[in-house]
Design a protein around this motif. Sequence first.
Motif, PDB file in Angstrom:
ATOM      1  N   GLU A  35     -44.103  26.269   6.580  1.00 60.08           N
ATOM      2  CA  GLU A  35     -44.056  24.886   6.097  1.00 60.08           C
ATOM      3  C   GLU A  35     -44.022  23.896   7.259  1.00 60.08           C
ATOM      4  O   GLU A  35     -43.581  24.230   8.358  1.00 60.08           O
ATOM      5  N   GLN A  36     -44.459  22.678   6.980  1.00 57.93           N
ATOM      6  CA  GLN A  36     -44.533  21.650   8.023  1.00 57.93           C
ATOM      7  C   GLN A  36     -43.165  21.065   8.361  1.00 57.93           C
ATOM      8  O   GLN A  36     -43.001  20.442   9.408  1.00 57.93           O
ATOM      9  N   HIS A  37     -42.195  21.271   7.498  1.00 57.17           N
ATOM     10  CA  HIS A  37     -40.902  20.608   7.644  1.00 57.17           C
ATOM     11  C   HIS A  37     -39.970  21.372   8.585  1.00 57.17           C
ATOM     12  O   HIS A  37     -40.117  22.577   8.799  1.00 57.17           O
ATOM     13  N   LEU A  38     -38.989  20.654   9.120  1.00 58.00           N
ATOM     14  CA  LEU A  38     -37.875  21.316   9.786  1.00 58.00           C
ATOM     15  C   LEU A  38     -37.157  22.192   8.756  1.00 58.00           C
ATOM     16  O   LEU A  38     -37.217  21.923   7.549  1.00 58.00           O
ATOM     17  N   PRO A  39     -36.485  23.259   9.204  1.00 59.47           N
ATOM     18  CA  PRO A  39     -35.766  24.118   8.245  1.00 59.47           C
ATOM     19  C   PRO A  39     -34.830  23.298   7.353  1.00 59.47           C
ATOM     20  O   PRO A  39     -34.119  22.411   7.834  1.00 59.47           O
ATOM     21  N   TYR A  40     -34.855  23.595   6.059  1.00 58.16           N
ATOM     22  CA  TYR A  40     -34.082  22.806   5.099  1.00 58.16           C
ATOM     23  C   TYR A  40     -33.434  23.718   4.056  1.00 58.16           C
ATOM     24  O   TYR A  40     -33.784  24.891   3.917  1.00 58.16           O
ATOM     25  N   GLN A  41     -32.490  23.148   3.310  1.00 55.55           N
ATOM     26  CA  GLN A  41     -31.810  23.855   2.241  1.00 55.55           C
ATOM     27  C   GLN A  41     -32.679  23.846   0.986  1.00 55.55           C
ATOM     28  O   GLN A  41     -33.153  22.788   0.567  1.00 55.55           O
ATOM     29  N   ARG A  42     -32.843  25.012   0.362  1.00 53.93           N
ATOM     30  CA  ARG A  42     -33.610  25.071  -0.880  1.00 53.93           C
ATOM     31  C   ARG A  42     -32.780  24.800  -2.141  1.00 53.93           C
ATOM     32  O   ARG A  42     -33.302  24.203  -3.095  1.00 53.93           O
ATOM     33  N   PRO A  43     -31.524  25.266  -2.226  1.00 49.14           N
ATOM     34  CA  PRO A  43     -30.788  25.093  -3.496  1.00 49.14           C
ATOM     35  C   PRO A  43     -30.785  23.672  -4.059  1.00 49.14           C
ATOM     36  O   PRO A  43     -30.931  23.506  -5.278  1.00 49.14           O
ATOM     37  N   PRO A  44     -30.657  22.609  -3.238  1.00 52.17           N
ATOM     38  CA  PRO A  44     -30.627  21.260  -3.835  1.00 52.17           C
ATOM     39  C   PRO A  44     -31.958  20.806  -4.420  1.00 52.17           C
ATOM     40  O   PRO A  44     -32.001  19.774  -5.103  1.00 52.17           O
ATOM     41  N   LEU A  45     -33.054  21.531  -4.163  1.00 50.57           N
ATOM     42  CA  LEU A  45     -34.361  21.083  -4.651  1.00 50.57           C
ATOM     43  C   LEU A  45     -34.387  20.959  -6.167  1.00 50.57           C
ATOM     44  O   LEU A  45     -35.059  20.075  -6.715  1.00 50.57           O
ATOM     45  N   SER A  46     -33.671  21.839  -6.849  1.00 51.93           N
ATOM     46  CA  SER A  46     -33.690  21.817  -8.318  1.00 51.93           C
ATOM     47  C   SER A  46     -32.564  20.982  -8.895  1.00 51.93           C
ATOM     48  O   SER A  46     -32.402  20.925 -10.124  1.00 51.93           O
ATOM     49  N   LYS A  47     -31.804  20.320  -8.023  1.00 52.40           N
ATOM     50  CA  LYS A  47     -30.647  19.550  -8.490  1.00 52.40           C
ATOM     51  C   LYS A  47     -30.654  18.150  -7.875  1.00 52.40           C
ATOM     52  O   LYS A  47     -31.366  17.265  -8.348  1.00 52.40           O
ATOM     53  N   ALA A  48     -29.875  17.953  -6.810  1.00 50.54           N
ATOM     54  CA  ALA A  48     -29.677  16.613  -6.251  1.00 50.54           C
ATOM     55  C   ALA A  48     -30.981  15.965  -5.795  1.00 50.54           C
ATOM     56  O   ALA A  48     -31.191  14.761  -6.006  1.00 50.54           O
ATOM     57  N   ILE A 150     -33.069  28.478 -11.810  1.00 51.39           N
ATOM     58  CA  ILE A 150     -33.879  27.314 -11.440  1.00 51.39           C
ATOM     59  C   ILE A 150     -34.318  26.537 -12.680  1.00 51.39           C
ATOM     60  O   ILE A 150     -34.224  25.301 -12.730  1.00 51.39           O
ATOM     61  N   GLY A 151     -34.803  27.250 -13.675  1.00 45.80           N
ATOM     62  CA  GLY A 151     -35.263  26.570 -14.879  1.00 45.80           C
ATOM     63  C   GLY A 151     -34.164  25.794 -15.572  1.00 45.80           C
ATOM     64  O   GLY A 151     -34.371  24.663 -16.026  1.00 45.80           O
ATOM     65  N   LEU A 152     -32.964  26.376 -15.634  1.00 45.63           N
ATOM     66  CA  LEU A 152     -31.858  25.715 -16.318  1.00 45.63           C
ATOM     67  C   LEU A 152     -31.292  24.569 -15.484  1.00 45.63           C
ATOM     68  O   LEU A 152     -30.847  23.547 -16.037  1.00 45.63           O
ATOM     69  N   GLU A 153     -31.289  24.721 -14.164  1.00 44.23           N
ATOM     70  CA  GLU A 153     -30.852  23.603 -13.312  1.00 44.23           C
ATOM     71  C   GLU A 153     -31.780  22.412 -13.495  1.00 44.23           C
ATOM     72  O   GLU A 153     -31.328  21.261 -13.621  1.00 44.23           O
ATOM     73  N   PHE A 154     -33.079  22.692 -13.504  1.00 41.30           N
ATOM     74  CA  PHE A 154     -34.037  21.612 -13.733  1.00 41.30           C
ATOM     75  C   PHE A 154     -33.850  20.995 -15.117  1.00 41.30           C
ATOM     76  O   PHE A 154     -33.883  19.768 -15.277  1.00 41.30           O
ATOM     77  N   ALA A 155     -33.660  21.834 -16.124  1.00 39.17           N
ATOM     78  CA  ALA A 155     -33.489  21.333 -17.490  1.00 39.17           C
ATOM     79  C   ALA A 155     -32.303  20.379 -17.572  1.00 39.17           C
ATOM     80  O   ALA A 155     -32.382  19.319 -18.218  1.00 39.17           O
ATOM     81  N   ALA A 156     -31.201  20.730 -16.904  1.00 40.22           N
ATOM     82  CA  ALA A 156     -30.014  19.875 -16.931  1.00 40.22           C
ATOM     83  C   ALA A 156     -30.289  18.526 -16.275  1.00 40.22           C
ATOM     84  O   ALA A 156     -29.868  17.474 -16.776  1.00 40.22           O
ATOM     85  N   VAL A 157     -31.014  18.542 -15.157  1.00 43.64           N
ATOM     86  CA  VAL A 157     -31.344  17.294 -14.467  1.00 43.64           C
ATOM     87  C   VAL A 157     -32.274  16.443 -15.331  1.00 43.64           C
ATOM     88  O   VAL A 157     -32.066  15.225 -15.490  1.00 43.64           O
ATOM     89  N   ALA A 158     -33.306  17.071 -15.888  1.00 52.15           N
ATOM     90  CA  ALA A 158     -34.267  16.319 -16.702  1.00 52.15           C
ATOM     91  C   ALA A 158     -33.582  15.694 -17.920  1.00 52.15           C
ATOM     92  O   ALA A 158     -33.872  14.550 -18.295  1.00 52.15           O
ATOM     93  N   ARG A 159     -32.655  16.415 -18.545  1.00 51.45           N
ATOM     94  CA  ARG A 159     -31.927  15.850 -19.688  1.00 51.45           C
ATOM     95  C   ARG A 159     -31.074  14.656 -19.247  1.00 51.45           C
ATOM     96  O   ARG A 159     -30.979  13.648 -19.956  1.00 51.45           O
ATOM     97  N   SER A 160     -30.456  14.779 -18.057  1.00 49.62           N
ATOM     98  CA  SER A 160     -29.621  13.669 -17.573  1.00 49.62           C
ATOM     99  C   SER A 160     -30.443  12.426 -17.299  1.00 49.62           C
ATOM    100  O   SER A 160     -29.916  11.309 -17.269  1.00 49.62           O
ATOM    101  N   MET A 161     -31.767  12.620 -17.089  1.00 50.61           N
ATOM    102  CA  MET A 161     -32.673  11.494 -16.859  1.00 50.61           C
ATOM    103  C   MET A 161     -33.263  10.967 -18.166  1.00 50.61           C
ATOM    104  O   MET A 161     -34.121  10.088 -18.165  1.00 50.61           O
ATOM    105  N   GLY A 162     -32.829  11.539 -19.283  1.00 51.33           N
ATOM    106  CA  GLY A 162     -33.285  11.068 -20.586  1.00 51.33           C
ATOM    107  C   GLY A 162     -34.525  11.738 -21.116  1.00 51.33           C
ATOM    108  O   GLY A 162     -35.093  11.294 -22.116  1.00 51.33           O
ATOM    109  N   HIS A 163     -34.969  12.824 -20.478  1.00 52.57           N
ATOM    110  CA  HIS A 163     -36.178  13.510 -20.925  1.00 52.57           C
ATOM    111  C   HIS A 163     -35.896  14.402 -22.129  1.00 52.57           C
ATOM    112  O   HIS A 163     -34.806  14.968 -22.260  1.00 52.57           O
TER     113      HIS A 163
END
Length: 390
Positions: A35-48, A150-163
């Motif tokens: 990847e082009q990016h500096l090393p980063y944390q993956r877990p927050p991608l599906s949340k924060a 991952i799917g459930l973390e995303f689902a929780a975020v999307a619901r919190s956004m009103g989706h």
Amino acid sequence: MDRIVIVGAGQGGLQAAISLRAEGFEGSIVLIGAEQHLPYQRPPLSKAFLKDGEARKLQIRPATFFERKDITLHTGVEVERIDRTDRVVWAGKESFAYDHLILATGTRNLRPPIPGLHHALDLRTLNDAQALRQALTAARSSVVIGGGFIGLEFAAVARSMGHDVCVAEAASRLMSRAVSPEMSARFLAKHRDAGTVVHLDNPVHSVTGEGVVLADGSQISADTVLLAAGVVPNTELAAAAGLLVDNGIVVNEYLLTHDDSISAMGDCAVFPNPVTGLPIRLESVQAATDHAKTIAARLVSSTHTAYAAVPWFWSDQSDWKLQIAGLAASDDDSVMREDGAVLRFANNHLSAVETINDARTHLQARKALAGALVSREQMAAVNYDLAAVK
């Protein structure tokens, strides 16, 4: 040993470089990332990250760190071949010689043979998360293919956004490979109470430009479709080099392949379970971190200590933090305490403990699992109080 090359600049690969310097290695360290990016944390991608979009918060170390620690970082580089005879890895027209090679190639999203899957978005890399976040700004409804972390973390975020959110899971319960039936049921109720529609035992048959069609013929309309059906290890590079591969790069208890100049670690490595001796592969940031430390100690100090850390996992879904200490099979027995903690047992011995928003019990579980095997009879005798385990 003068030159160590690390293929894979994720959290595990970076930790290997950090640990080598911490152990006192003074030779050359080359860290190569696709990847082009500096090393980063993956877990927050599906949340924060889906909420704030602040990529800089994900960086594990700034660019100056690599200069200060004399670690040569190459980003946006795909390693194409390993020459084990001359101990060289090739990436395009550039070659990197090594005395020891560490493979931290990680995983990629599993892509089931579902017609129209090109309409679905992924959530594995920072680029994936940026594309998904952009899609969410315009979308009002989402379908998730897969009811894992991952799917459930995303689902929780999307619901919190009103989706409007729908989760389609092929198995009979959520997170079936990771948690007990009791914990699956609690999270099913949690997501349904939040307004998420969950389909179990009903996989996605096809993806269209307007949503998905389920196996029972149901059509679900959605602006965004997310593929979260699991991952597969990146083993092609190792296999082409003649290393043993079986659902991952096969290593021994020291994370060493059958080529004593090559180690493998993290999500791509298959190693002996410290408890059962059976081969396992862990998809865990903590496991990758512990692997890196084990390899660095072996290479620098020649201390041949086998990897034996208690694995642990977590998943943040809405205001619930699921924490798992240990490793249980899907058919392990389970006992739920009155406080909601679930203790798992394999062959009558404690194999894992699952908790929600209970860091104290989680830490007690990790301590208990780090010692001698604890029998079910022992736990029953103290009313399943982990603090009483000696």
